[in-house]
Design an enzyme around this catalytic site. Structure first.
Site, PDB file in Angstrom:
ATOM      1  N   ASP A 216     -12.424   4.747   5.111  1.00  0.00           N
ATOM      2  CA  ASP A 216     -11.755   2.483   5.380  1.00  0.00           C
ATOM      3  C   ASP A 216     -12.595   1.953   6.424  1.00  0.00           C
ATOM      4  O   ASP A 216     -13.527   2.616   6.928  1.00  0.00           O
ATOM      5  CB  ASP A 216     -10.765   3.786   6.100  1.00  0.00           C
ATOM      6  CG  ASP A 216      -9.583   4.058   4.238  1.00  0.00           C
ATOM      7  OD1 ASP A 216      -9.851   4.284   3.804  1.00  0.00           O
ATOM      8  OD2 ASP A 216      -8.031   4.323   5.465  1.00  0.00           O
TER       9      ASP A 216
ATOM     10  N   ASP B  62      -5.476   5.639  -5.474  1.00  0.00           N
ATOM     11  CA  ASP B  62      -6.100   6.578  -4.033  1.00  0.00           C
ATOM     12  C   ASP B  62      -6.669   7.670  -5.343  1.00  0.00           C
ATOM     13  O   ASP B  62      -6.446   7.952  -5.940  1.00  0.00           O
ATOM     14  CB  ASP B  62      -5.289   6.010  -3.627  1.00  0.00           C
ATOM     15  CG  ASP B  62      -6.264   5.914  -1.555  1.00  0.00           C
ATOM     16  OD1 ASP B  62      -7.650   6.825  -1.657  1.00  0.00           O
ATOM     17  OD2 ASP B  62      -5.488   5.525  -0.805  1.00  0.00           O
TER      18      ASP B  62
ATOM     19  N   ASP C  94       0.587  -1.571  -0.389  1.00  0.00           N
ATOM     20  CA  ASP C  94      -0.361   0.223  -0.132  1.00  0.00           C
ATOM     21  C   ASP C  94       1.035   1.581  -0.367  1.00  0.00           C
ATOM     22  O   ASP C  94       2.131   1.166  -0.594  1.00  0.00           O
ATOM     23  CB  ASP C  94      -1.146   0.168   0.788  1.00  0.00           C
ATOM     24  CG  ASP C  94      -2.325   0.387   1.041  1.00  0.00           C
ATOM     25  OD1 ASP C  94      -2.474   1.903   1.127  1.00  0.00           O
ATOM     26  OD2 ASP C  94      -3.415  -0.253   0.123  1.00  0.00           O
TER      27      ASP C  94
END
Ligand code: GAL
Length: 440
Positions: free
Chosen positions: A218, A160, A82
């Site tokens: 999230d 993202d 990530d």
């Protein structure tokens, strides 16, 4: 780390405010025919347990554990780095480069090592100018970044949505679309996982350009959060199909605290029963199953939950349908997350996913409870009942019922199924019509 986290949270909050109120008309979405992600992605990701502490050593350790625990063989193939893998600057040719201390041999070497283990390396970037942790984003460099990822042997891109330009904040579709085109034109199959938190109703248009798209902000390992994200996805089944899935965010089974929670909220984790419910529900909703736990510290119960072949098979069903809510019963009054009734507060649900082939469905009988802890005195085991007609079977059909958590056949039933379910727990079933009668 704390500075980058607070700027991350700030940029997240600012973006959320800017997006508030933007309406996007539904569009006809065509599938992204890039050959990958025909079923929801299975894998592992650094973010939820390790945050910015990423390195080649960590990736290799967790990859080896995916293999030695048998999870790789069960399908968990993507090992995803990530945020925070990058150097803060691009090289003289404008290419992204990895942090040389954390990835001393570079990303290509890492992907080759994973390849030799039968695994696939995933990476993270951002549609805007900076990632959420403040590293260089891909804005204006989509082609070169896609080409770099392909050259490095990357098989999965999480993309993202921090640091957007004003135009992108208004409409991020062209930017996300450009990366989709850039990835496809590399010729390398790269699963494209959009992460724009469900903004701009991306579920309505992302299927035309991506293999999966986050539908919410999230997740963290807390019961209330799991239930909220489930709720947010309950009406999105129509957008899922092979090659294109709603992403409810990663799997918190066995995760101890979240990168946010460590600083801002009390350390939280799901109980084993809550973790089992979370996993079954994500599987039934055809969400990608990307594990977040530290495999070097994984308790056996967590490995058993995420390694349940029958639940994985329900998620990986070739028809690619997403589950939806078919029945719900609520009793009592909840105030501020607490039961304030004299009697019990209960909230049960039945979720159903149509499986490939004739007359077969996955079913989750769910006792939500409706409180934050498992110890509320007002909770109880609930019997959850569902008539087969509500699951899509003809009224007179006999149905074979299998409990896929217990790996046990419960027999052939007619009319309905009724089973006791503990608070925050599920009974996860596969039902098949006996004798081949058609769906009603
Ligand atoms: C968020 C994203 C998380 C994680 C994080 C990294 O926007 O939703 O899953 O990728 O950024 O900074």
């Amino acid at each position: 780390m704390s500075t980058s986290l607070s700027s991350h949270i700030l940029s997240f909050a600012v973006t959320m405010m800017l997006f508030a109120g933007v309406e996007f008309a539904p569009q006809f979405a065509q599938g992204l025919e890039n050959g990958v992600g025909r079923t929801p992605a299975l894998g592992w990701n650094t973010w939820n347990q390790f945050g910015c502490n990423v390195s080649a050593a960590l990736i290799l350790e967790q990859a080896r554990l995916l293999v030695s625990t048998g999870l790789a063989e069960k399908g968990y193939k993507y090992v995803n780095i990530d945020d925070c893998w990058q150097n803060h600057t691009r090289d003289s040719h404008g290419k992204l480069q990895a942090d040389a201390k954390r990835f001393p041999d570079g990303i290509s070497a890492l992907s080759k090592e994973l390849d030799a283990m039968g695994l696939l390396l995933g990476i993270y970037s951002d549609v805007g100018t900076k990632t959420c942790a403040g590293y260089p984003g891909s804005s204006g460099s989509y082609e070169i970044d896609a080409a770099t990822f392909a050259e490095w042997g990357i098989s999965y891109l999480k993309f993202d949505t921090c640091s957007l330009t004003a135009a992108e904040r208004k409409d991020p579709r062209p930017a996300y679309g450009e990366m989709s085109t850039a990835l496809n034109s590399t010729g390398r199959p790269i699963l494209y996982s959009m992460c724009n938190w469900g903004q701009h109703k991306s579920y309505q248009w992302a299927g035309g350009m991506a293999n999966s798209w986050r539908t919410t902000e999230d997740i963290w390992p807390q019961w209330q959060r799991v239930v909220e994200l489930l709720e947010a996805n309950k009406d999105l089944a129509q957008y899922a199909r092979p090659g294109a899935f709603n992403d409810m965010d990663m799997i918190e089974v066995g995760v101890n605290g979240h990168v946010f929670n460590q600083k801002l909220l009390p350390r939280t984790k799901l109980t084993s029963r809550e973790a089992e419910s979370h996993f079954s529900l994500w599987a039934l909703m055809s969400s990608p199953l990307i594990l977040g736990l530290d495999l070097s510290q994984a308790p056996q119960w967590a490995l058993d939950i995420v390694g349940n072949d029958e639940v994985i098979a329900m998620n990986q069903d070739a028809a690619g349908h997403q589950g939806n809510l078919v029945a719900e019963v609520k009793h009592g009054s909840i105030l501020g997350g607490k039961c304030v009734s004299l009697g019990n507060c209960t909230h049960t649900q039945v979720w159903r996913k149509q499986l490939a082939g004739v007359q077969s469905v996955g079913v989750v009988l769910f006792n939500r409870g409706d409180d934050w802890t498992e110890n509320s005195p007002k909770w109880q085991v609930e019997t959850v009942q569902i008539p087969f007609s509500k699951l899509g079977f003809a009224a007179d059909v006999s149905v074979h019922v299998r409990d896929v958590l217990e790996h046990k056949d419960l027999g052939v039933m007619t009319g309905s199924v009724a089973l006791p379910v503990p608070p925050h727990g599920v009974r996860t079933l596969v039902l098949k019509a006996v004798g081949g009668a058609a769906y009603a």
